[in-house]
Scaffold this motif. Structure first.
Motif, PDB file in Angstrom:
ATOM      1  N   ARG A 250       0.851  -1.190   0.000  1.00  0.00           N
ATOM      2  CA  ARG A 250       0.000   0.000   0.000  1.00  0.00           C
ATOM      3  C   ARG A 250       0.889   1.244   0.000  1.00  0.00           C
ATOM      4  NH1 ARG A 250       0.174  -1.715   5.285  1.00  0.00           N
ATOM      5  NH2 ARG A 250       0.328  -0.068   6.834  1.00  0.00           N
ATOM      6  N   PHE A 251       0.423   2.298  -0.640  1.00  0.00           N
ATOM      7  CA  PHE A 251       1.189   3.539  -0.744  1.00  0.00           C
ATOM      8  C   PHE A 251       0.933   4.391   0.502  1.00  0.00           C
ATOM      9  CE2 PHE A 251       1.222   2.147  -5.098  1.00  0.00           C
ATOM     10  CZ  PHE A 251       2.469   2.548  -5.556  1.00  0.00           C
ATOM     11  N   GLU A 252       1.702   4.107   1.539  1.00  0.00           N
ATOM     12  CA  GLU A 252       1.639   4.847   2.804  1.00  0.00           C
ATOM     13  C   GLU A 252       3.067   5.170   3.214  1.00  0.00           C
ATOM     14  OE1 GLU A 252      -1.220   5.803   4.031  1.00  0.00           O
ATOM     15  OE2 GLU A 252      -2.500   4.531   2.781  1.00  0.00           O
ATOM     16  N   LYS A 253       3.243   6.224   3.992  1.00  0.00           N
ATOM     17  CA  LYS A 253       4.584   6.647   4.406  1.00  0.00           C
ATOM     18  C   LYS A 253       5.389   5.511   5.021  1.00  0.00           C
ATOM     19  CE  LYS A 253       3.920  11.594   5.187  1.00  0.00           C
ATOM     20  NZ  LYS A 253       4.836  12.184   4.246  1.00  0.00           N
TER      21      LYS A 253
ATOM     22  N   LEU B  26      12.532   3.890  -2.061  1.00  0.00           N
ATOM     23  CA  LEU B  26      12.646   2.914  -3.135  1.00  0.00           C
ATOM     24  C   LEU B  26      12.794   3.603  -4.494  1.00  0.00           C
ATOM     25  CD1 LEU B  26      12.602  -0.019  -4.062  1.00  0.00           C
ATOM     26  CD2 LEU B  26      10.117   0.068  -3.987  1.00  0.00           C
ATOM     27  N   ILE B  27      12.002   4.638  -4.722  1.00  0.00           N
ATOM     28  CA  ILE B  27      12.084   5.385  -5.986  1.00  0.00           C
ATOM     29  C   ILE B  27      13.462   6.034  -6.126  1.00  0.00           C
ATOM     30  CG2 ILE B  27      11.171   7.393  -7.245  1.00  0.00           C
ATOM     31  CD1 ILE B  27       9.171   5.245  -7.351  1.00  0.00           C
ATOM     32  N   GLN B  28      13.944   6.666  -5.064  1.00  0.00           N
ATOM     33  CA  GLN B  28      15.260   7.322  -5.115  1.00  0.00           C
ATOM     34  C   GLN B  28      16.375   6.296  -5.335  1.00  0.00           C
ATOM     35  OE1 GLN B  28      14.868   9.326  -1.368  1.00  0.00           O
ATOM     36  NE2 GLN B  28      14.126  11.216  -2.323  1.00  0.00           N
ATOM     37  N   LEU B  29      16.280   5.167  -4.673  1.00  0.00           N
ATOM     38  CA  LEU B  29      17.264   4.110  -4.833  1.00  0.00           C
ATOM     39  C   LEU B  29      17.260   3.581  -6.266  1.00  0.00           C
ATOM     40  CD1 LEU B  29      19.260   2.351  -3.155  1.00  0.00           C
ATOM     41  CD2 LEU B  29      17.399   0.732  -2.891  1.00  0.00           C
ATOM     42  N   PHE B  30      16.059   3.345  -6.795  1.00  0.00           N
ATOM     43  CA  PHE B  30      15.971   2.850  -8.169  1.00  0.00           C
ATOM     44  C   PHE B  30      16.489   3.883  -9.167  1.00  0.00           C
ATOM     45  CE2 PHE B  30      14.002   2.072 -12.267  1.00  0.00           C
ATOM     46  CZ  PHE B  30      14.385   0.756 -12.464  1.00  0.00           C
ATOM     47  N   SER B  31      16.252   5.144  -8.888  1.00  0.00           N
ATOM     48  CA  SER B  31      16.754   6.206  -9.760  1.00  0.00           C
ATOM     49  C   SER B  31      18.277   6.133  -9.876  1.00  0.00           C
ATOM     50  CB  SER B  31      16.323   7.573  -9.226  1.00  0.00           C
ATOM     51  OG  SER B  31      16.880   8.601 -10.008  1.00  0.00           O
ATOM     52  N   GLU B  32      18.942   5.917  -8.749  1.00  0.00           N
ATOM     53  CA  GLU B  32      20.405   5.769  -8.756  1.00  0.00           C
ATOM     54  C   GLU B  32      20.821   4.483  -9.470  1.00  0.00           C
ATOM     55  OE1 GLU B  32      22.811   7.976  -7.807  1.00  0.00           O
ATOM     56  OE2 GLU B  32      21.056   9.299  -7.645  1.00  0.00           O
TER      57      GLU B  32
ATOM     58  N   GLU C 286      -0.415   7.957  -0.361  1.00  0.00           N
ATOM     59  CA  GLU C 286       0.825   8.503  -0.909  1.00  0.00           C
ATOM     60  C   GLU C 286       0.993   8.241  -2.415  1.00  0.00           C
ATOM     61  OE1 GLU C 286       3.524  10.146   0.860  1.00  0.00           O
ATOM     62  OE2 GLU C 286       1.798  10.469   2.166  1.00  0.00           O
ATOM     63  N   ARG C 287       0.018   7.617  -3.042  1.00  0.00           N
ATOM     64  CA  ARG C 287       0.209   7.209  -4.439  1.00  0.00           C
ATOM     65  C   ARG C 287       0.523   8.379  -5.366  1.00  0.00           C
ATOM     66  NH1 ARG C 287      -2.692   2.744  -8.147  1.00  0.00           N
ATOM     67  NH2 ARG C 287      -1.854   3.489 -10.113  1.00  0.00           N
ATOM     68  N   LYS C 288      -0.244   9.439  -5.298  1.00  0.00           N
ATOM     69  CA  LYS C 288      -0.010  10.592  -6.185  1.00  0.00           C
ATOM     70  C   LYS C 288       1.378  11.186  -5.955  1.00  0.00           C
ATOM     71  CE  LYS C 288      -3.750  11.182  -8.632  1.00  0.00           C
ATOM     72  NZ  LYS C 288      -3.722  10.465  -9.882  1.00  0.00           N
ATOM     73  N   THR C 289       1.768  11.300  -4.702  1.00  0.00           N
ATOM     74  CA  THR C 289       3.087  11.842  -4.366  1.00  0.00           C
ATOM     75  C   THR C 289       4.193  10.975  -4.961  1.00  0.00           C
ATOM     76  OG1 THR C 289       2.196  12.707  -2.303  1.00  0.00           O
ATOM     77  CG2 THR C 289       4.587  12.511  -2.444  1.00  0.00           C
ATOM     78  N   ILE C 290       4.026   9.676  -4.854  1.00  0.00           N
ATOM     79  CA  ILE C 290       5.030   8.743  -5.390  1.00  0.00           C
ATOM     80  C   ILE C 290       5.054   8.789  -6.912  1.00  0.00           C
ATOM     81  CG2 ILE C 290       5.677   6.283  -5.538  1.00  0.00           C
ATOM     82  CD1 ILE C 290       6.235   7.753  -2.801  1.00  0.00           C
TER      83      ILE C 290
ATOM     84  N   GLN D 112       4.352  11.373  -8.727  1.00  0.00           N
ATOM     85  CA  GLN D 112       5.012  12.631  -9.080  1.00  0.00           C
ATOM     86  C   GLN D 112       6.526  12.529  -8.913  1.00  0.00           C
ATOM     87  OE1 GLN D 112       2.925  15.329  -6.490  1.00  0.00           O
ATOM     88  NE2 GLN D 112       1.198  15.560  -7.887  1.00  0.00           N
ATOM     89  N   LEU D 113       6.973  11.901  -7.832  1.00  0.00           N
ATOM     90  CA  LEU D 113       8.401  11.728  -7.617  1.00  0.00           C
ATOM     91  C   LEU D 113       9.012  10.844  -8.709  1.00  0.00           C
ATOM     92  CD1 LEU D 113      10.949  12.117  -5.878  1.00  0.00           C
ATOM     93  CD2 LEU D 113      10.231  10.092  -4.559  1.00  0.00           C
ATOM     94  N   ALA D 114       8.323   9.768  -9.065  1.00  0.00           N
ATOM     95  CA  ALA D 114       8.811   8.870 -10.114  1.00  0.00           C
ATOM     96  C   ALA D 114       8.922   9.628 -11.433  1.00  0.00           C
ATOM     97  CB  ALA D 114       7.890   7.667 -10.258  1.00  0.00           C
ATOM     98  N   ALA D 115       7.926  10.436 -11.754  1.00  0.00           N
ATOM     99  CA  ALA D 115       7.968  11.224 -12.997  1.00  0.00           C
ATOM    100  C   ALA D 115       9.130  12.225 -12.950  1.00  0.00           C
ATOM    101  CB  ALA D 115       6.641  11.950 -13.191  1.00  0.00           C
ATOM    102  N   HIS D 116       9.298  12.881 -11.815  1.00  0.00           N
ATOM    103  CA  HIS D 116      10.369  13.873 -11.652  1.00  0.00           C
ATOM    104  C   HIS D 116      11.755  13.247 -11.828  1.00  0.00           C
ATOM    105  CE1 HIS D 116      12.579  17.309 -10.089  1.00  0.00           C
ATOM    106  NE2 HIS D 116      13.158  16.499  -9.209  1.00  0.00           N
ATOM    107  N   LEU D 117      11.936  12.036 -11.293  1.00  0.00           N
ATOM    108  CA  LEU D 117      13.234  11.372 -11.365  1.00  0.00           C
ATOM    109  C   LEU D 117      13.403  10.557 -12.660  1.00  0.00           C
ATOM    110  CD1 LEU D 117      13.640  10.212  -7.657  1.00  0.00           C
ATOM    111  CD2 LEU D 117      14.756  12.126  -8.797  1.00  0.00           C
TER     112      LEU D 117
END
Length: 171
Positions: free
Chosen positions: A125-128, A135-141, A159-163, A165-170
């Motif tokens: 589930r998309f929760e803090k 995970l997104i930041q790690l995968f980005s690297e 947290e789904r929308k936030t995640i 957006q972060l995935a799109a940004h990275l």
């Protein structure tokens, strides 16, 4: 922090997971005055370092931690490894047999994922608390040195929308 929160909340029972975490939480729970402690065993008890096995034995036999196993096979190993007599088996809520005969080629085609790509996945589930951001930041690297991989996240939550957006940004 955990000790303070337990003292503040004053729960009657604490439920933990992960035998390697048992060592850290049992004393905290005990000193906080919690009367009941249930611990779910998920893993093969023969894979843990000796300190964790010894502590689990102490927790189950002398501290009053009650073990729950998720399969009969896992319970049999836990009985042998920890010498437990009392436990309960509670099967996971998802029938994993439904996914044994999944045709990966067909699923890749449906999702337009080439056979040559490595798929790294997370179902949660998309929760803090699940820390998808890390995970997104790690995968980005990771993807900077391995562009042949994709990250697939499955779930719903606050947290789904936030995640997304972060995935799109990275990227």
């Amino acid at each position: 922090y955990v000790f303070r929160e337990i003292k503040r909340l004053k729960p009657d029972v604490i439920h933990t997971h992960g035998t390697d975490n048992l060592l850290y939480f049992t004393l905290t729970i005990l000193f906080a005055g919690v009367k009941g402690h249930i611990h779910t065993l998920h893993s093969d008890p023969y894979t843990f370092r000796k300190i964790f096995v010894i502590w689990a034995y102490i927790a189950f036999h002398w501290i009053g931690v009650f073990p729950i196993c998720v399969t009969k096979e896992q319970a049999q190993k836990a009985r042998q490894r920890y010498k437990i007599k009392k436990y309960t088996v509670i099967y996971n809520g998802i029938d994993s047999n439904r996914f044994i005969n999944v045709n990966k080629t067909q699923v890749r085609q449906e999702l337009d994922i080439p056979e040559t790509k490595t798929v790294i996945g997370c179902v949660a589930r998309f929760e803090k608390i699940k820390n998808h951001q890390f995970l997104i930041q790690l995968f980005s690297e990771y993807s900077k040195s391995n562009n042949n991989a994709i990250l697939m996240l499955v779930g719903e939550g606050a947290e789904r929308k936030t995640i997304e957006q972060l995935a799109a940004h990275l990227g």
